[in-house]
Design a protein around this motif. Sequence first.
Motif, PDB file in Angstrom:
ATOM      1  N   ARG A 115       0.807  -1.220   0.000  1.00 27.06           N
ATOM      2  CA  ARG A 115       0.000   0.000   0.000  1.00 27.06           C
ATOM      3  C   ARG A 115       0.841   1.271   0.000  1.00 27.06           C
ATOM      4  O   ARG A 115       1.901   1.325   0.604  1.00 27.06           O
ATOM      5  CB  ARG A 115      -0.881   0.062   1.247  1.00 27.06           C
ATOM      6  N   THR A 116       0.315   2.265  -0.671  1.00 31.47           N
ATOM      7  CA  THR A 116       0.847   3.615  -0.581  1.00 31.47           C
ATOM      8  C   THR A 116       0.029   4.296   0.507  1.00 31.47           C
ATOM      9  O   THR A 116      -1.198   4.192   0.518  1.00 31.47           O
ATOM     10  CB  THR A 116       0.669   4.354  -1.924  1.00 31.47           C
ATOM     11  N   TYR A 117       0.685   4.987   1.436  1.00 32.31           N
ATOM     12  CA  TYR A 117      -0.027   5.591   2.554  1.00 32.31           C
ATOM     13  C   TYR A 117      -0.532   7.009   2.265  1.00 32.31           C
ATOM     14  O   TYR A 117      -1.609   7.375   2.703  1.00 32.31           O
ATOM     15  CB  TYR A 117       0.852   5.635   3.799  1.00 32.31           C
ATOM     16  N   PHE A 118       0.271   7.804   1.569  1.00 30.65           N
ATOM     17  CA  PHE A 118      -0.082   9.190   1.269  1.00 30.65           C
ATOM     18  C   PHE A 118      -0.002   9.412  -0.228  1.00 30.65           C
ATOM     19  O   PHE A 118       0.876   8.865  -0.890  1.00 30.65           O
ATOM     20  CB  PHE A 118       0.894  10.164   1.950  1.00 30.65           C
ATOM     21  N   ALA A 119      -0.902  10.247  -0.746  1.00 29.82           N
ATOM     22  CA  ALA A 119      -0.865  10.585  -2.167  1.00 29.82           C
ATOM     23  C   ALA A 119      -1.568  11.926  -2.369  1.00 29.82           C
ATOM     24  O   ALA A 119      -2.252  12.433  -1.478  1.00 29.82           O
ATOM     25  CB  ALA A 119      -1.548   9.505  -3.002  1.00 29.82           C
ATOM     26  N   GLY A 120      -1.404  12.450  -3.553  1.00 29.60           N
ATOM     27  CA  GLY A 120      -2.029  13.723  -3.895  1.00 29.60           C
ATOM     28  C   GLY A 120      -3.452  13.577  -4.389  1.00 29.60           C
ATOM     29  O   GLY A 120      -4.129  14.581  -4.604  1.00 29.60           O
ATOM     30  N   ASP A 121      -3.905  12.334  -4.546  1.00 26.81           N
ATOM     31  CA  ASP A 121      -5.278  12.130  -5.008  1.00 26.81           C
ATOM     32  C   ASP A 121      -5.812  10.796  -4.497  1.00 26.81           C
ATOM     33  O   ASP A 121      -5.050   9.886  -4.161  1.00 26.81           O
ATOM     34  CB  ASP A 121      -5.362  12.192  -6.534  1.00 26.81           C
ATOM     35  N   GLU A 122      -7.107  10.695  -4.447  1.00 26.62           N
ATOM     36  CA  GLU A 122      -7.789   9.517  -3.928  1.00 26.62           C
ATOM     37  C   GLU A 122      -7.528   8.276  -4.793  1.00 26.62           C
ATOM     38  O   GLU A 122      -7.326   7.177  -4.281  1.00 26.62           O
ATOM     39  CB  GLU A 122      -9.290   9.811  -3.861  1.00 26.62           C
ATOM     40  N   GLN A 123      -7.508   8.452  -6.110  1.00 18.77           N
ATOM     41  CA  GLN A 123      -7.366   7.315  -7.017  1.00 18.77           C
ATOM     42  C   GLN A 123      -6.048   6.555  -6.811  1.00 18.77           C
ATOM     43  O   GLN A 123      -6.016   5.334  -6.906  1.00 18.77           O
ATOM     44  CB  GLN A 123      -7.476   7.772  -8.479  1.00 18.77           C
ATOM     45  N   THR A 124      -4.982   7.273  -6.539  1.00 17.40           N
ATOM     46  CA  THR A 124      -3.689   6.614  -6.315  1.00 17.40           C
ATOM     47  C   THR A 124      -3.778   5.669  -5.121  1.00 17.40           C
ATOM     48  O   THR A 124      -3.260   4.552  -5.165  1.00 17.40           O
ATOM     49  CB  THR A 124      -2.585   7.670  -6.071  1.00 17.40           C
ATOM     50  N   LEU A 125      -4.447   6.107  -4.072  1.00 15.72           N
ATOM     51  CA  LEU A 125      -4.574   5.264  -2.880  1.00 15.72           C
ATOM     52  C   LEU A 125      -5.536   4.100  -3.112  1.00 15.72           C
ATOM     53  O   LEU A 125      -5.300   2.997  -2.634  1.00 15.72           O
ATOM     54  CB  LEU A 125      -5.025   6.104  -1.686  1.00 15.72           C
ATOM     55  N   LEU A 126      -6.589   4.350  -3.856  1.00 17.96           N
ATOM     56  CA  LEU A 126      -7.527   3.266  -4.177  1.00 17.96           C
ATOM     57  C   LEU A 126      -6.841   2.198  -5.020  1.00 17.96           C
ATOM     58  O   LEU A 126      -7.120   1.006  -4.869  1.00 17.96           O
ATOM     59  CB  LEU A 126      -8.746   3.816  -4.908  1.00 17.96           C
ATOM     60  N   ALA A 127      -5.930   2.611  -5.879  1.00 21.80           N
ATOM     61  CA  ALA A 127      -5.220   1.664  -6.739  1.00 21.80           C
ATOM     62  C   ALA A 127      -4.227   0.810  -5.955  1.00 21.80           C
ATOM     63  O   ALA A 127      -3.831  -0.258  -6.418  1.00 21.80           O
ATOM     64  CB  ALA A 127      -4.486   2.420  -7.849  1.00 21.80           C
ATOM     65  N   SER A 128      -3.836   1.262  -4.756  1.00 20.98           N
ATOM     66  CA  SER A 128      -2.839   0.505  -3.995  1.00 20.98           C
ATOM     67  C   SER A 128      -3.455  -0.528  -3.063  1.00 20.98           C
ATOM     68  O   SER A 128      -2.736  -1.238  -2.361  1.00 20.98           O
ATOM     69  CB  SER A 128      -1.932   1.457  -3.199  1.00 20.98           C
ATOM     70  N   GLY A 129      -4.766  -0.621  -3.043  1.00 20.42           N
ATOM     71  CA  GLY A 129      -5.418  -1.624  -2.210  1.00 20.42           C
ATOM     72  C   GLY A 129      -6.919  -1.532  -2.330  1.00 20.42           C
ATOM     73  O   GLY A 129      -7.468  -0.472  -2.641  1.00 20.42           O
ATOM     74  N   LYS A 130      -7.592  -2.655  -2.073  1.00 17.29           N
ATOM     75  CA  LYS A 130      -9.036  -2.699  -2.244  1.00 17.29           C
ATOM     76  C   LYS A 130      -9.790  -1.987  -1.126  1.00 17.29           C
ATOM     77  O   LYS A 130     -10.850  -1.424  -1.348  1.00 17.29           O
ATOM     78  CB  LYS A 130      -9.504  -4.154  -2.312  1.00 17.29           C
ATOM     79  N   GLN A 131      -9.273  -2.013   0.071  1.00 16.54           N
ATOM     80  CA  GLN A 131      -9.972  -1.457   1.228  1.00 16.54           C
ATOM     81  C   GLN A 131      -9.141  -0.392   1.929  1.00 16.54           C
ATOM     82  O   GLN A 131      -8.920  -0.441   3.126  1.00 16.54           O
ATOM     83  CB  GLN A 131     -10.310  -2.580   2.217  1.00 16.54           C
ATOM     84  N   THR A 132      -8.658   0.604   1.200  1.00 17.13           N
ATOM     85  CA  THR A 132      -7.778   1.614   1.792  1.00 17.13           C
ATOM     86  C   THR A 132      -8.530   2.730   2.500  1.00 17.13           C
ATOM     87  O   THR A 132      -7.975   3.389   3.362  1.00 17.13           O
ATOM     88  CB  THR A 132      -6.861   2.238   0.725  1.00 17.13           C
TER      89      THR A 132
END
Length: 178
Positions: A115-132
């Motif tokens: 998982r990526t913990y921090f990002a500049g947008d929601e989609q990046t975090l959603l792409a790093s895991g199903k239940q982020t």
Amino acid sequence: MKTIQVDEDLYRFIASQTLHIGESASDILRRILKLDAGQPVHTTQPASEPAPVDNKVAAVRSRDTVRVMRELLLSDEYAEKKKSVERFMLVLSTLYSLDSDGFSSATEAMHGRTRTYFAGDEQTLLASGKQTKPRHIIGTPFWVITNTNTDRKRSMVEHVMQNMKFSVNMIEKVCGTI
């Protein structure tokens, strides 16, 4: 002391940045603009002249960041947060307000195994895991995953604060409240 007039939306923005009851508009603006009390405000600085580095100014800023974090922990707003995720989000927002560059560099390469913990947008975090369960950190351009246990949230705050050069004592106090 001078009186100035500001538009309603600017007034609401300044008021929304209040960290504790009784904080003046001048204190809020100084914090946002990263100015120390009594420090002259310069509207321009020649590009060829680097800003002077003063150890006393750095020491004052360090004390101010500690003061702001202590005030956060003692604030009614913080005490009213019943869930660890709410306290976690408020701490992250405050850390960013203290030093946006330090916060940005601390979160830049922060991630887990998958998982990526921090990002500049929601989609990046959603792409790093199903239940982020990404949430926007108020007052910042950042999003953070919130579907982690409390110990992981504490670990994330600890990492950010270490990189922002907070003392071990202050880090322990903040993490102990999440």
